[in-house]
Design a protein around this motif. Structure first.
Motif, PDB file in Angstrom:
ATOM      1  N   PHE A  77      34.997  41.099  60.864  1.00 56.21           N
ATOM      2  CA  PHE A  77      36.308  40.747  61.381  1.00 56.21           C
ATOM      3  C   PHE A  77      37.028  39.644  60.450  1.00 56.21           C
ATOM      4  O   PHE A  77      36.997  38.724  61.725  1.00 56.21           O
ATOM      5  CB  PHE A  77      36.678  41.157  62.853  1.00 56.21           C
ATOM      6  N   LEU A  78      37.120  39.639  59.764  1.00 57.02           N
ATOM      7  CA  LEU A  78      37.758  38.069  59.377  1.00 57.02           C
ATOM      8  C   LEU A  78      39.913  38.364  59.400  1.00 57.02           C
ATOM      9  O   LEU A  78      40.408  39.408  59.749  1.00 57.02           O
ATOM     10  CB  LEU A  78      37.876  38.462  57.733  1.00 57.02           C
ATOM     11  N   GLN A  79      40.209  37.242  58.908  1.00 58.89           N
ATOM     12  CA  GLN A  79      41.535  37.319  58.894  1.00 58.89           C
ATOM     13  C   GLN A  79      42.069  37.127  57.927  1.00 58.89           C
ATOM     14  O   GLN A  79      41.239  36.923  57.033  1.00 58.89           O
ATOM     15  CB  GLN A  79      42.150  36.007  59.698  1.00 58.89           C
ATOM     16  N   GLY A  80      43.717  36.274  57.271  1.00 61.63           N
ATOM     17  CA  GLY A  80      44.622  36.355  56.261  1.00 61.63           C
ATOM     18  C   GLY A  80      43.950  37.575  55.513  1.00 61.63           C
ATOM     19  O   GLY A  80      44.766  37.630  53.986  1.00 61.63           O
ATOM     20  N   GLY A  81      44.066  37.988  56.033  1.00 60.69           N
ATOM     21  CA  GLY A  81      45.098  40.025  55.257  1.00 60.69           C
ATOM     22  C   GLY A  81      44.068  40.983  54.328  1.00 60.69           C
ATOM     23  O   GLY A  81      43.193  40.321  54.475  1.00 60.69           O
ATOM     24  N   ALA A  82      44.161  42.030  53.742  1.00 59.83           N
ATOM     25  CA  ALA A  82      43.752  42.108  52.656  1.00 59.83           C
ATOM     26  C   ALA A  82      44.127  41.447  51.444  1.00 59.83           C
ATOM     27  O   ALA A  82      43.483  41.224  50.855  1.00 59.83           O
ATOM     28  CB  ALA A  82      44.620  43.597  52.323  1.00 59.83           C
ATOM     29  N   THR A  83      44.964  40.867  51.757  1.00 59.01           N
ATOM     30  CA  THR A  83      45.177  39.557  50.763  1.00 59.01           C
ATOM     31  C   THR A  83      43.953  38.516  50.254  1.00 59.01           C
ATOM     32  O   THR A  83      44.105  38.299  49.070  1.00 59.01           O
ATOM     33  CB  THR A  83      46.422  38.917  50.672  1.00 59.01           C
ATOM     34  N   GLN A  84      43.998  37.947  51.290  1.00 55.36           N
ATOM     35  CA  GLN A  84      42.441  37.399  51.170  1.00 55.36           C
ATOM     36  C   GLN A  84      41.865  37.487  50.704  1.00 55.36           C
ATOM     37  O   GLN A  84      40.456  37.118  49.835  1.00 55.36           O
ATOM     38  CB  GLN A  84      42.184  36.644  52.862  1.00 55.36           C
ATOM     39  N   GLN A  85      41.032  39.319  50.861  1.00 53.74           N
ATOM     40  CA  GLN A  85      40.053  39.870  49.690  1.00 53.74           C
ATOM     41  C   GLN A  85      40.526  40.049  48.110  1.00 53.74           C
ATOM     42  O   GLN A  85      39.270  40.146  47.815  1.00 53.74           O
ATOM     43  CB  GLN A  85      40.410  40.981  50.641  1.00 53.74           C
ATOM     44  N   PHE A  86      41.316  39.497  47.742  1.00 58.44           N
ATOM     45  CA  PHE A  86      42.217  40.074  46.390  1.00 58.44           C
ATOM     46  C   PHE A  86      41.315  38.823  45.579  1.00 58.44           C
ATOM     47  O   PHE A  86      40.962  38.825  45.099  1.00 58.44           O
ATOM     48  CB  PHE A  86      43.625  39.890  45.849  1.00 58.44           C
ATOM     49  N   SER A  87      41.118  37.624  46.138  1.00 57.08           N
ATOM     50  CA  SER A  87      40.108  36.526  46.092  1.00 57.08           C
ATOM     51  C   SER A  87      39.018  36.281  46.328  1.00 57.08           C
ATOM     52  O   SER A  87      38.160  36.120  45.065  1.00 57.08           O
ATOM     53  CB  SER A  87      41.129  35.037  46.227  1.00 57.08           C
ATOM     54  N   MET A  88      38.900  36.410  47.587  1.00 55.96           N
ATOM     55  CA  MET A  88      37.201  36.363  47.729  1.00 55.96           C
ATOM     56  C   MET A  88      36.243  37.274  47.386  1.00 55.96           C
ATOM     57  O   MET A  88      35.274  37.254  46.495  1.00 55.96           O
ATOM     58  CB  MET A  88      37.014  37.313  49.217  1.00 55.96           C
ATOM     59  N   VAL A  89      37.084  38.373  46.270  1.00 59.38           N
ATOM     60  CA  VAL A  89      35.662  39.370  45.909  1.00 59.38           C
ATOM     61  C   VAL A  89      35.485  38.721  44.278  1.00 59.38           C
ATOM     62  O   VAL A  89      34.357  38.129  43.941  1.00 59.38           O
ATOM     63  CB  VAL A  89      36.571  40.883  46.132  1.00 59.38           C
ATOM     64  N   PRO A  90      36.180  38.621  43.285  1.00 62.43           N
ATOM     65  CA  PRO A  90      35.831  37.825  42.231  1.00 62.43           C
ATOM     66  C   PRO A  90      35.135  36.569  42.593  1.00 62.43           C
ATOM     67  O   PRO A  90      34.364  36.442  42.198  1.00 62.43           O
ATOM     68  CB  PRO A  90      37.244  37.961  41.486  1.00 62.43           C
ATOM     69  N   MET A  91      35.502  36.145  43.604  1.00 57.30           N
ATOM     70  CA  MET A  91      35.006  34.518  43.899  1.00 57.30           C
ATOM     71  C   MET A  91      33.114  34.466  44.359  1.00 57.30           C
ATOM     72  O   MET A  91      32.557  33.534  43.644  1.00 57.30           O
ATOM     73  CB  MET A  91      35.878  33.694  44.568  1.00 57.30           C
ATOM     74  N   THR A  92      32.611  35.514  45.272  1.00 56.49           N
ATOM     75  CA  THR A  92      31.981  35.792  45.213  1.00 56.49           C
ATOM     76  C   THR A  92      30.811  36.824  43.932  1.00 56.49           C
ATOM     77  O   THR A  92      29.688  36.817  44.809  1.00 56.49           O
ATOM     78  CB  THR A  92      31.575  36.709  46.829  1.00 56.49           C
ATOM     79  N   LEU A  93      31.810  37.827  43.596  1.00 62.31           N
ATOM     80  CA  LEU A  93      30.692  38.991  43.085  1.00 62.31           C
ATOM     81  C   LEU A  93      30.239  38.355  41.972  1.00 62.31           C
ATOM     82  O   LEU A  93      29.932  38.864  40.890  1.00 62.31           O
ATOM     83  CB  LEU A  93      31.325  39.949  43.139  1.00 62.31           C
ATOM     84  N   LEU A  94      31.604  38.071  40.766  1.00 63.65           N
ATOM     85  CA  LEU A  94      31.064  36.400  39.705  1.00 63.65           C
ATOM     86  C   LEU A  94      30.849  35.524  38.782  1.00 63.65           C
ATOM     87  O   LEU A  94      30.568  35.229  38.058  1.00 63.65           O
ATOM     88  CB  LEU A  94      32.456  36.747  39.239  1.00 63.65           C
ATOM     89  N   HIS A  95      29.996  34.925  40.526  1.00 65.20           N
ATOM     90  CA  HIS A  95      29.232  33.666  39.854  1.00 65.20           C
ATOM     91  C   HIS A  95      27.865  34.173  39.485  1.00 65.20           C
ATOM     92  O   HIS A  95      27.309  35.336  38.723  1.00 65.20           O
ATOM     93  CB  HIS A  95      27.986  33.418  40.908  1.00 65.20           C
ATOM     94  N   GLY A  96      28.234  32.959  37.728  1.00 59.89           N
ATOM     95  CA  GLY A  96      27.677  33.536  37.068  1.00 59.89           C
ATOM     96  C   GLY A  96      27.448  34.425  35.834  1.00 59.89           C
ATOM     97  O   GLY A  96      26.400  34.764  35.482  1.00 59.89           O
ATOM     98  N   LYS A  97      28.388  35.220  35.631  1.00 55.26           N
ATOM     99  CA  LYS A  97      28.337  36.848  35.091  1.00 55.26           C
ATOM    100  C   LYS A  97      29.939  36.175  34.051  1.00 55.26           C
ATOM    101  O   LYS A  97      30.994  35.562  34.936  1.00 55.26           O
ATOM    102  CB  LYS A  97      28.797  37.827  35.951  1.00 55.26           C
ATOM    103  N   ASN A  98      30.048  36.511  33.501  1.00 52.56           N
ATOM    104  CA  ASN A  98      30.428  36.450  31.897  1.00 52.56           C
ATOM    105  C   ASN A  98      31.802  37.575  31.781  1.00 52.56           C
ATOM    106  O   ASN A  98      32.297  37.906  31.255  1.00 52.56           O
ATOM    107  CB  ASN A  98      30.387  35.909  31.009  1.00 52.56           C
ATOM    108  N   LYS A  99      30.963  38.231  31.834  1.00 53.88           N
ATOM    109  CA  LYS A  99      31.200  39.807  32.190  1.00 53.88           C
ATOM    110  C   LYS A  99      32.702  40.318  32.122  1.00 53.88           C
ATOM    111  O   LYS A  99      33.048  39.794  33.511  1.00 53.88           O
ATOM    112  CB  LYS A  99      30.664  40.987  32.364  1.00 53.88           C
ATOM    113  N   HIS A 100      33.717  41.167  31.782  1.00 53.41           N
ATOM    114  CA  HIS A 100      35.110  41.429  33.414  1.00 53.41           C
ATOM    115  C   HIS A 100      34.675  42.970  33.977  1.00 53.41           C
ATOM    116  O   HIS A 100      34.531  43.726  33.918  1.00 53.41           O
ATOM    117  CB  HIS A 100      36.033  41.977  32.203  1.00 53.41           C
TER     118      HIS A 100
END
Length: 371
Positions: A77-100
């Motif tokens: 149960f987080l804050q920042g609305g869905a808008t924060q998740q727009f950024s958190m998802v790629p920030m956390t799932l793309l570590h070390g990955k060059n694929k799109h």
């Protein structure tokens, strides 16, 4: 005015924050003065109290129970609305990955998602409805999902355009990430087929201020170690959604809504049946109006949550909105980017409200046709 006498609460068709169940509002009214178990107003209870720890634990379990999820999923149960998740998802799932990663561009909100994703990566837009004015969603034969994508992201329900996916998209061997902000807990959703589901509360499940995030445990293994704590799902998991001062009031209201779904409604299958009845009633009124009311979305892609439609001229739409306000209806104006009319039928809106709206629409059409 006592809550039970405020009839306008029952005619709130707003796109968000949406109507909450009357039974929940009654409990909220009492809790603002005093939560019986604590003897304090909900607005003054510490987020470090044992009582609030119990609220979070029960809410986690209620959501797992409603969706049929086991402990392999973390419920946050987080804050920042869905808008924060727009950024958190790629920030956390793309570590070390060059694929799109693959994204679908199906309306206003998925466009917002893409804007934030592009700050972190170069997403592959698998399909876009922009050239068609976002009047429909892609068919299966228009989507060629890649087995090499790090994840697929889509929005399950576009509130602005009134479009909703009525199926699960993607490959089972590629993580699915879905913004379910506007249809979360409105129906069963095969949640176990998703790696991340996120949903801000202010549509179907509570007031603004809290965002529910479901994340599969296996995704945590390869996340980067240099994220700020606030943007690291693991920080919130370790703190049991209490990493910083959480929105106690909003989380408590979501708990009340899940109790209502379980105890009063009887689960998500029953909730879906009610929501389908509401939507069918309103869409029938559109379809049988001889073109007086013009539905915006392709029929196969119509949203159960948000019926978006137009009248023949902007002037006629303004007369409709003015007359609807005089009749006690609230929130029927379309989103500012496309205008028109939007009737949002979230969980808390009762069938009787839709019946009254349909009756009003019929009367308005007769009056305009005879003038």
């Amino acid at each position: 005015m006592p809550l039970q006498q405020n009839l306008n609460n029952g005619l709130n068709f707003s796109g968000g924050p949406g109507a909450l169940p009357a039974a929940v509002l009654a409990q909220v009214q009492k809790s603002i003065m005093c939560v019986p178990e604590v003897g304090l107003s909900i607005l003054g209870i510490s987020h470090r109290s044992d009582w609030f720890l119990g609220v979070v634990t029960e809410l986690e379990n209620n959501i797992r129970r409603l969706l049929g999820l086991d402990k392999s999923y973390h419920v946050l149960f987080l804050q920042g609305g869905a808008t924060q998740q727009f950024s958190m998802v790629p920030m956390t799932l793309l570590h070390g990955k060059n694929k799109h990663p693959e994204y679908l561009h199906t309306g206003y909100w998925s466009g917002k998602v893409l804007g934030e994703a592009r700050k972190e990566t170069n997403p592959h837009v698998l399909w876009s409805g922009e050239s068609d004015g976002f009047h429909r969603l892609p068919a299966n034969d228009e989507l060629d999902f890649s087995a090499d994508a790090p994840y697929l992201h889509y929005v399950s329900n576009e509130t602005v355009e009134g479009l909703q996916f009525h199926r699960v998209l993607g490959r089972d061997d590629v993580p699915r990430v879905c913004d379910m902000s506007s249809d979360f807990l409105s129906k069963p959703c095969e949640a176990e087929r998703f790696s991340i589901i996120y949903a801000h509360a202010q549509k179907n499940i509570g007031p603004a201020g809290v965002t529910v995030v479901l994340i599969r445990d296996e995704l945590l293994q390869n996340m980067p170690d240099n994220l700020p704590g606030w943007l690291d799902y693991r920080s919130h998991i370790k703190a049991h959604s209490n990493y910083n001062t959480p929105p106690v009031f909003a989380i408590y209201v979501v708990l009340l809504v899940t109790r209502w779904l379980l105890d009063d409604i009887g689960g998500l299958n029953a909730m879906n049946t009610l929501n389908q009845r509401k939507a069918a009633l309103l869409y029938e009124a559109l379809d049988q109006s001889d073109g007086f009311y013009l539905g915006r979305a392709a029929r196969t892609d119509r949203s159960v949550m948000n019926a978006v439609f137009n009248l023949k001229t902007p002037e006629l739409e303004q007369r409709f909105l003015s007359a609807s306000r005089d009749a006690g209806f609230s929130g029927l104006s379309g989103h500012r980017v496309i205008g028109g009319i939007r009737a949002s039928m979230y969980n808390g809106l009762e069938l009787q409200a839709v019946e009254k709206l349909v009756e009003f629409m019929s009367t308005f059409q007769k009056n305009e046709s005879s003038s």
